[in-house]
Scaffold this motif. Structure first.
Motif, PDB file in Angstrom:
ATOM      1  N   TRP A 173      -9.818  19.513  20.146  1.00 46.43           N
ATOM      2  CA  TRP A 173      -9.983  18.379  21.056  1.00 46.43           C
ATOM      3  C   TRP A 173      -9.171  18.584  22.329  1.00 46.43           C
ATOM      4  O   TRP A 173      -9.392  17.912  23.331  1.00 46.43           O
ATOM      5  CB  TRP A 173      -9.549  17.091  20.377  1.00 46.43           C
ATOM      6  CG  TRP A 173     -10.521  16.612  19.348  1.00 46.43           C
ATOM      7  CD1 TRP A 173     -10.423  16.774  17.985  1.00 46.43           C
ATOM      8  CD2 TRP A 173     -11.741  15.905  19.564  1.00 46.43           C
ATOM      9  NE1 TRP A 173     -11.495  16.225  17.350  1.00 46.43           N
ATOM     10  CE2 TRP A 173     -12.320  15.675  18.300  1.00 46.43           C
ATOM     11  CE3 TRP A 173     -12.408  15.458  20.703  1.00 46.43           C
ATOM     12  CZ2 TRP A 173     -13.529  15.000  18.154  1.00 46.43           C
ATOM     13  CZ3 TRP A 173     -13.613  14.787  20.538  1.00 46.43           C
ATOM     14  CH2 TRP A 173     -14.163  14.562  19.275  1.00 46.43           C
TER      15      TRP A 173
ATOM     16  N   TYR B  99     -12.382  25.385  17.694  1.00 43.84           N
ATOM     17  CA  TYR B  99     -12.581  23.935  17.683  1.00 43.84           C
ATOM     18  C   TYR B  99     -11.265  23.249  18.024  1.00 43.84           C
ATOM     19  O   TYR B  99     -10.280  23.401  17.322  1.00 43.84           O
ATOM     20  CB  TYR B  99     -13.057  23.497  16.303  1.00 43.84           C
ATOM     21  CG  TYR B  99     -13.071  22.011  16.087  1.00 43.84           C
ATOM     22  CD1 TYR B  99     -13.771  21.173  16.949  1.00 43.84           C
ATOM     23  CD2 TYR B  99     -12.409  21.435  15.011  1.00 43.84           C
ATOM     24  CE1 TYR B  99     -13.804  19.809  16.747  1.00 43.84           C
ATOM     25  CE2 TYR B  99     -12.437  20.081  14.796  1.00 43.84           C
ATOM     26  CZ  TYR B  99     -13.140  19.269  15.668  1.00 43.84           C
ATOM     27  OH  TYR B  99     -13.166  17.920  15.457  1.00 43.84           O
TER      28      TYR B  99
ATOM     29  N   ASP C 100     -19.101  25.176  23.697  1.00 45.74           N
ATOM     30  CA  ASP C 100     -17.871  25.972  23.720  1.00 45.74           C
ATOM     31  C   ASP C 100     -17.486  26.408  25.127  1.00 45.74           C
ATOM     32  O   ASP C 100     -18.343  26.775  25.934  1.00 45.74           O
ATOM     33  CB  ASP C 100     -18.077  27.190  22.833  1.00 45.74           C
ATOM     34  CG  ASP C 100     -16.833  28.029  22.711  1.00 45.74           C
ATOM     35  OD1 ASP C 100     -15.774  27.458  22.422  1.00 45.74           O
ATOM     36  OD2 ASP C 100     -16.915  29.250  22.925  1.00 45.74           O
TER      37      ASP C 100
ATOM     38  N   ASP D  73     -13.571  22.313  25.796  1.00 45.40           N
ATOM     39  CA  ASP D  73     -14.873  22.199  25.157  1.00 45.40           C
ATOM     40  C   ASP D  73     -15.484  20.835  25.457  1.00 45.40           C
ATOM     41  O   ASP D  73     -14.768  19.846  25.590  1.00 45.40           O
ATOM     42  CB  ASP D  73     -14.754  22.338  23.633  1.00 45.40           C
ATOM     43  CG  ASP D  73     -14.250  23.696  23.201  1.00 45.40           C
ATOM     44  OD1 ASP D  73     -14.532  24.675  23.901  1.00 45.40           O
ATOM     45  OD2 ASP D  73     -13.581  23.758  22.159  1.00 45.40           O
ATOM     46  N   ARG D  74     -16.798  20.798  25.529  1.00 48.07           N
ATOM     47  CA  ARG D  74     -17.475  19.505  25.661  1.00 48.07           C
ATOM     48  C   ARG D  74     -17.905  19.068  24.262  1.00 48.07           C
ATOM     49  O   ARG D  74     -18.800  19.634  23.667  1.00 48.07           O
ATOM     50  CB  ARG D  74     -18.695  19.607  26.572  1.00 48.07           C
ATOM     51  CG  ARG D  74     -19.295  18.218  26.857  1.00 48.07           C
ATOM     52  CD  ARG D  74     -20.708  18.283  27.401  1.00 48.07           C
ATOM     53  NE  ARG D  74     -20.801  18.790  28.749  1.00 48.07           N
ATOM     54  CZ  ARG D  74     -21.724  18.357  29.618  1.00 48.07           C
ATOM     55  NH1 ARG D  74     -22.599  17.425  29.276  1.00 48.07           N
ATOM     56  NH2 ARG D  74     -21.779  18.872  30.823  1.00 48.07           N
ATOM     57  N   MET D  75     -17.247  18.060  23.727  1.00 45.74           N
ATOM     58  CA  MET D  75     -17.553  17.585  22.391  1.00 45.74           C
ATOM     59  C   MET D  75     -18.845  16.768  22.410  1.00 45.74           C
ATOM     60  O   MET D  75     -19.101  16.005  23.336  1.00 45.74           O
ATOM     61  CB  MET D  75     -16.413  16.734  21.841  1.00 45.74           C
ATOM     62  CG  MET D  75     -15.042  17.383  21.907  1.00 45.74           C
ATOM     63  SD  MET D  75     -14.947  19.024  21.123  1.00 45.74           S
ATOM     64  CE  MET D  75     -15.283  18.616  19.416  1.00 45.74           C
TER      65      MET D  75
ATOM     66  N   TRP E 223     -19.833  21.027  19.298  1.00 47.98           N
ATOM     67  CA  TRP E 223     -19.311  21.088  20.658  1.00 47.98           C
ATOM     68  C   TRP E 223     -19.944  22.227  21.435  1.00 47.98           C
ATOM     69  O   TRP E 223     -20.433  23.199  20.879  1.00 47.98           O
ATOM     70  CB  TRP E 223     -17.794  21.224  20.655  1.00 47.98           C
ATOM     71  CG  TRP E 223     -17.250  22.534  20.170  1.00 47.98           C
ATOM     72  CD1 TRP E 223     -16.824  23.586  20.931  1.00 47.98           C
ATOM     73  CD2 TRP E 223     -17.051  22.956  18.808  1.00 47.98           C
ATOM     74  NE1 TRP E 223     -16.375  24.609  20.140  1.00 47.98           N
ATOM     75  CE2 TRP E 223     -16.502  24.263  18.840  1.00 47.98           C
ATOM     76  CE3 TRP E 223     -17.278  22.348  17.572  1.00 47.98           C
ATOM     77  CZ2 TRP E 223     -16.184  24.953  17.683  1.00 47.98           C
ATOM     78  CZ3 TRP E 223     -16.969  23.051  16.418  1.00 47.98           C
ATOM     79  CH2 TRP E 223     -16.428  24.336  16.481  1.00 47.98           C
TER      80      TRP E 223
ATOM     81  N   GLU F 140     -20.381  13.822  20.889  1.00 50.05           N
ATOM     82  CA  GLU F 140     -19.856  12.676  20.158  1.00 50.05           C
ATOM     83  C   GLU F 140     -20.983  11.915  19.465  1.00 50.05           C
ATOM     84  O   GLU F 140     -21.841  11.332  20.103  1.00 50.05           O
ATOM     85  CB  GLU F 140     -19.117  11.742  21.118  1.00 50.05           C
ATOM     86  CG  GLU F 140     -17.940  12.411  21.816  1.00 50.05           C
ATOM     87  CD  GLU F 140     -17.339  11.517  22.873  1.00 50.05           C
ATOM     88  OE1 GLU F 140     -17.536  10.296  22.796  1.00 50.05           O
ATOM     89  OE2 GLU F 140     -16.688  12.040  23.781  1.00 50.05           O
TER      90      GLU F 140
ATOM     91  N   PRO G 129     -18.400  18.072  13.261  1.00 50.44           N
ATOM     92  CA  PRO G 129     -18.064  18.288  14.677  1.00 50.44           C
ATOM     93  C   PRO G 129     -19.018  19.294  15.309  1.00 50.44           C
ATOM     94  O   PRO G 129     -19.327  20.333  14.732  1.00 50.44           O
ATOM     95  CB  PRO G 129     -16.630  18.834  14.622  1.00 50.44           C
ATOM     96  CG  PRO G 129     -16.509  19.453  13.267  1.00 50.44           C
ATOM     97  CD  PRO G 129     -17.394  18.660  12.357  1.00 50.44           C
TER      98      PRO G 129
ATOM     99  N   THR H  32     -20.595  24.572  15.745  1.00 46.33           N
ATOM    100  CA  THR H  32     -20.332  23.520  14.769  1.00 46.33           C
ATOM    101  C   THR H  32     -19.434  24.071  13.668  1.00 46.33           C
ATOM    102  O   THR H  32     -19.232  25.288  13.566  1.00 46.33           O
ATOM    103  CB  THR H  32     -21.647  22.988  14.159  1.00 46.33           C
ATOM    104  OG1 THR H  32     -21.369  21.830  13.367  1.00 46.33           O
ATOM    105  CG2 THR H  32     -22.311  24.032  13.278  1.00 46.33           C
TER     106      THR H  32
END
Length: 201
Positions: free
Chosen positions: A75, A73, A67, A79-81, A65, A83, A63, A105
């Motif tokens: 979902w 961490y 922050d 946060d902008r993950m 992202w 993908e 994962p 990460t």
């Protein structure tokens, strides 16, 4: 004189007070929150008021992202993950605000740290970024995938290759785009602030 044998008597039924008690349940311990590690990013230091594009190499097992400030961490947060999908080489996160400019990460030693580059939005990446993605994907050509959203009706263009979002939540793809052009002279609609997925052609 023989000893008298006592006559048998029925076993008494236990009362509610004497019944065995169920031991109290043990409260569940909170799940351990994975420790976030900051990903080193090559490129200009973020400045308040500016926006940046991030190029991040991909491994779907890890994962990654941008922050929102809490270092956790989740979902469910803002946060902008980043993908990453199977067979994917890299992601470009477009138009990242200063407030979410930390890339984090969950580091796994057997997988390694993602490699990341940052540039001012829509100014293109440098030769080091091109070389890294070429090594990651093993190719000098990539397919570029864009997920349309809401009322976005913009476009993506590399040289004479062009794809347009016709419907919300559609997916469009440019195929066999030269990697160097995709990372230096990509043109995209001005309101696009999501992710571009790069796959080896």
């Amino acid at each position: 004189m023989p000893t008298e044998t006592p006559s048998p008597s029925p076993t008494p039924t236990p009362t509610a007070a004497a019944a065995p008690r169920t031991p109290p349940s043990v409260p569940e311990l909170p799940a351990r929150v994975p420790v976030a590690t900051e990903v080193p990013v090559e490129g200009p230091t973020p400045q308040y008021g500016s926006r940046y594009d991030y190029l991040v190499t991909c491994d779907p097992r890890t994962p990654v992202w941008l922050d929102d400030g809490d270092g956790q961490y989740s979902w469910d947060s803002t946060d902008r993950m980043i993908e990453c999908k199977e067979e994917q080489g890299a992601v470009i996160a477009m138009s990242v605000r200063f407030e979410e400019a930390r890339l984090l990460t969950i580091y796994e030693a057997d997988i390694g740290m993602p490699v990341a580059f940052r540039t001012l939005t829509r100014t293109g990446f440098d030769d080091a970024a091109i070389a890294e993605v070429a090594e990651q994907t093993g190719t000098q050509e990539v397919d570029i995938e864009l997920n349309c959203y809401q009322d976005y009706v913009g476009y993506i263009q590399v040289g004479d290759r062009f794809a347009n979002c016709m419907e919300s939540y559609d997916t469009v793809r440019l195929t066999d785009a030269p990697l160097a052009d995709a990372l230096t002279s990509l043109e995209i609609g001005p309101t696009f602030e999501r992710q571009l997925h790069l796959y080896p052609s």
